[in-house]
Design a protein around this motif. Sequence first.
Motif, PDB file in Angstrom:
ATOM      1  N   PHE A 189       0.931  -1.240   0.008  1.00  0.00           N
ATOM      2  CA  PHE A 189      -0.016  -0.012   0.063  1.00  0.00           C
ATOM      3  C   PHE A 189       0.859   1.208  -0.038  1.00  0.00           C
ATOM      4  CE2 PHE A 189      -2.070   3.348   2.481  1.00  0.00           C
ATOM      5  CZ  PHE A 189      -3.031   3.643   1.628  1.00  0.00           C
ATOM      6  N   TYR A 190       1.776   1.227   1.130  1.00  0.00           N
ATOM      7  CA  TYR A 190       2.674   2.530   1.046  1.00  0.00           C
ATOM      8  C   TYR A 190       3.655   2.897  -0.054  1.00  0.00           C
ATOM      9  CZ  TYR A 190       1.004   4.610   5.356  1.00  0.00           C
ATOM     10  OH  TYR A 190       0.308   5.180   6.004  1.00  0.00           O
ATOM     11  N   ALA A 191       3.949   1.655  -0.615  1.00  0.00           N
ATOM     12  CA  ALA A 191       4.692   1.856  -2.010  1.00  0.00           C
ATOM     13  C   ALA A 191       4.039   2.602  -2.816  1.00  0.00           C
ATOM     14  CB  ALA A 191       5.233   0.522  -2.511  1.00  0.00           C
ATOM     15  N   GLN A 192       2.726   2.961  -3.033  1.00  0.00           N
ATOM     16  CA  GLN A 192       2.060   3.619  -4.079  1.00  0.00           C
ATOM     17  C   GLN A 192       1.850   5.080  -3.496  1.00  0.00           C
ATOM     18  OE1 GLN A 192      -1.399   1.064  -5.580  1.00  0.00           O
ATOM     19  NE2 GLN A 192      -0.865  -0.004  -3.429  1.00  0.00           N
ATOM     20  N   VAL A 193       1.996   5.236  -2.036  1.00  0.00           N
ATOM     21  CA  VAL A 193       1.439   6.710  -1.758  1.00  0.00           C
ATOM     22  C   VAL A 193       2.318   7.833  -2.032  1.00  0.00           C
ATOM     23  CG1 VAL A 193       1.486   7.689   0.754  1.00  0.00           C
ATOM     24  CG2 VAL A 193       0.332   5.839   0.511  1.00  0.00           C
ATOM     25  N   PRO A 194       3.596   7.814  -2.063  1.00  0.00           N
ATOM     26  CA  PRO A 194       4.342   8.831  -2.390  1.00  0.00           C
ATOM     27  C   PRO A 194       4.007   9.633  -3.664  1.00  0.00           C
ATOM     28  CG  PRO A 194       5.750   7.451  -1.476  1.00  0.00           C
ATOM     29  CD  PRO A 194       4.437   6.606  -1.633  1.00  0.00           C
ATOM     30  N   GLY A 195       3.890   8.608  -4.697  1.00  0.00           N
ATOM     31  CA  GLY A 195       3.682   8.992  -5.940  1.00  0.00           C
ATOM     32  C   GLY A 195       2.173   9.314  -6.269  1.00  0.00           C
ATOM     33  N   ASP A 249      -7.074  -1.904  -2.543  1.00  0.00           N
ATOM     34  CA  ASP A 249      -7.413  -2.893  -3.439  1.00  0.00           C
ATOM     35  C   ASP A 249      -6.267  -3.634  -4.199  1.00  0.00           C
ATOM     36  OD1 ASP A 249      -9.983  -3.055  -2.416  1.00  0.00           O
ATOM     37  OD2 ASP A 249     -10.872  -2.120  -4.015  1.00  0.00           O
ATOM     38  N   ARG A 250      -5.344  -2.512  -4.781  1.00  0.00           N
ATOM     39  CA  ARG A 250      -4.122  -3.145  -5.502  1.00  0.00           C
ATOM     40  C   ARG A 250      -3.214  -3.769  -4.832  1.00  0.00           C
ATOM     41  NH1 ARG A 250      -2.495   2.117  -8.141  1.00  0.00           N
ATOM     42  NH2 ARG A 250      -4.105   2.412  -9.852  1.00  0.00           N
ATOM     43  N   ALA A 251      -3.038  -3.527  -3.390  1.00  0.00           N
ATOM     44  CA  ALA A 251      -2.129  -4.016  -2.490  1.00  0.00           C
ATOM     45  C   ALA A 251      -2.495  -5.418  -2.293  1.00  0.00           C
ATOM     46  CB  ALA A 251      -1.964  -3.189  -1.229  1.00  0.00           C
ATOM     47  N   LEU A 252      -3.936  -5.505  -2.076  1.00  0.00           N
ATOM     48  CA  LEU A 252      -4.466  -6.951  -1.720  1.00  0.00           C
ATOM     49  C   LEU A 252      -4.353  -7.825  -2.920  1.00  0.00           C
ATOM     50  CD1 LEU A 252      -7.770  -5.928   0.050  1.00  0.00           C
ATOM     51  CD2 LEU A 252      -6.067  -7.273   0.841  1.00  0.00           C
ATOM     52  N   GLU A 253      -4.262  -7.285  -4.155  1.00  0.00           N
ATOM     53  CA  GLU A 253      -4.220  -8.020  -5.277  1.00  0.00           C
ATOM     54  C   GLU A 253      -2.817  -8.594  -5.352  1.00  0.00           C
ATOM     55  OE1 GLU A 253      -5.125  -6.374  -9.100  1.00  0.00           O
ATOM     56  OE2 GLU A 253      -7.010  -5.810  -8.324  1.00  0.00           O
ATOM     57  N   GLU A 254      -1.781  -7.673  -5.011  1.00  0.00           N
ATOM     58  CA  GLU A 254      -0.464  -7.983  -5.048  1.00  0.00           C
ATOM     59  C   GLU A 254      -0.168  -9.207  -4.212  1.00  0.00           C
ATOM     60  OE1 GLU A 254       2.881  -5.211  -4.398  1.00  0.00           O
ATOM     61  OE2 GLU A 254       1.671  -3.901  -5.925  1.00  0.00           O
ATOM     62  N   GLU A 290     -13.603  -5.785   2.837  1.00  0.00           N
ATOM     63  CA  GLU A 290     -14.859  -5.296   3.415  1.00  0.00           C
ATOM     64  C   GLU A 290     -14.384  -4.247   4.373  1.00  0.00           C
ATOM     65  OE1 GLU A 290     -17.115  -8.431   4.284  1.00  0.00           O
ATOM     66  OE2 GLU A 290     -17.626  -8.813   1.895  1.00  0.00           O
ATOM     67  N   PHE A 291     -13.357  -4.786   5.536  1.00  0.00           N
ATOM     68  CA  PHE A 291     -12.887  -4.049   6.414  1.00  0.00           C
ATOM     69  C   PHE A 291     -12.474  -2.639   6.089  1.00  0.00           C
ATOM     70  CE2 PHE A 291      -9.504  -3.002   9.184  1.00  0.00           C
ATOM     71  CZ  PHE A 291     -10.226  -2.344  10.348  1.00  0.00           C
ATOM     72  N   PHE A 292     -11.569  -2.723   5.165  1.00  0.00           N
ATOM     73  CA  PHE A 292     -11.154  -1.354   4.696  1.00  0.00           C
ATOM     74  C   PHE A 292     -11.953  -0.263   4.130  1.00  0.00           C
ATOM     75  CE2 PHE A 292      -6.797  -3.928   5.073  1.00  0.00           C
ATOM     76  CZ  PHE A 292      -6.227  -3.039   5.984  1.00  0.00           C
ATOM     77  N   HIS A 293     -12.709  -0.926   3.178  1.00  0.00           N
ATOM     78  CA  HIS A 293     -13.756  -0.269   2.498  1.00  0.00           C
ATOM     79  C   HIS A 293     -14.958   0.678   3.447  1.00  0.00           C
ATOM     80  CE1 HIS A 293     -13.528  -2.137  -1.852  1.00  0.00           C
ATOM     81  NE2 HIS A 293     -12.523  -1.977  -1.183  1.00  0.00           N
ATOM     82  N   GLY A 294     -15.364  -0.247   4.379  1.00  0.00           N
ATOM     83  CA  GLY A 294     -16.090   0.348   5.482  1.00  0.00           C
ATOM     84  C   GLY A 294     -15.415   1.381   6.272  1.00  0.00           C
ATOM     85  N   VAL A 295     -14.290   1.122   6.960  1.00  0.00           N
ATOM     86  CA  VAL A 295     -13.676   2.095   7.583  1.00  0.00           C
ATOM     87  C   VAL A 295     -13.371   3.525   6.674  1.00  0.00           C
ATOM     88  CG1 VAL A 295     -11.502   2.703   8.923  1.00  0.00           C
ATOM     89  CG2 VAL A 295     -12.730   0.470   9.208  1.00  0.00           C
ATOM     90  N   ALA A 296     -12.891   3.214   5.569  1.00  0.00           N
ATOM     91  CA  ALA A 296     -12.564   4.281   4.621  1.00  0.00           C
ATOM     92  C   ALA A 296     -13.701   5.160   4.348  1.00  0.00           C
ATOM     93  CB  ALA A 296     -12.081   3.917   3.402  1.00  0.00           C
ATOM     94  N   THR A 297     -15.041   4.555   4.052  1.00  0.00           N
ATOM     95  CA  THR A 297     -16.340   5.440   4.154  1.00  0.00           C
ATOM     96  C   THR A 297     -16.497   6.126   5.246  1.00  0.00           C
ATOM     97  OG1 THR A 297     -17.103   3.728   2.633  1.00  0.00           O
ATOM     98  CG2 THR A 297     -18.761   5.375   3.492  1.00  0.00           C
TER      99      THR A 297
END
Length: 123
Positions: free
Chosen positions: A22-28, A93-98, A111-118
């Motif tokens: 997940f964090y690998a994608q954040v800075p960019g 979601d991308r991190a989960l796929e990876e 489901e957990f991440f989506h719910g908390v994010a909302t």
Amino acid sequence: MTEEDVYGAIGEEGFTRLIHAFYAQVPGDPILGPMYPQDDLAGAEERLRDFPIGRFGGPQRYIERRGHPRLRMRHMPFAIDEAARNRWVRLMDRALEEARFPDEVTTLLREFFHGVATFMINK
Ligand code: HEM
């Protein structure tokens, strides 16, 4: 499988790999990159890792180190609109796929991440 079984299934290693992806994608990222502390991404990574670990059957390190999560309050300094929420979810979601966890694990975590994010939307 229930939420408490997830830590047993993927272990410390699984959560570490997921949150790192997940964090690998954040800075960019043009929306999320500027929100996160560039000088403490390793610390941010640790905080985001410990929280779900405690929730999914692992050690309660997050609460020991940071106290009661109060996540909505802790996110108030950041302007989180629907676009930011959706971007965060897309990166996760991308991190989960990876990470390629067993399907049941992926579904519970997603489901957990989506719910908390909302719930974090504050703008
Ligand atoms: C909806 C979009 C979200 C945005 C834009 C966002 C953004 C941020 C930012 C900028 C930080 C500060 C980084 C740090 O120094 O720790 C943070 C912290 C944190 N976020 Fe999020 N976040 C979002 C969703 C989530 C979700 C869904 C979770 C958990 C399922 C989460 C869990 C955390 C945790 C545990 C921390 C550390 C809080 C602390 O102990 O200080 N965030 N978030």
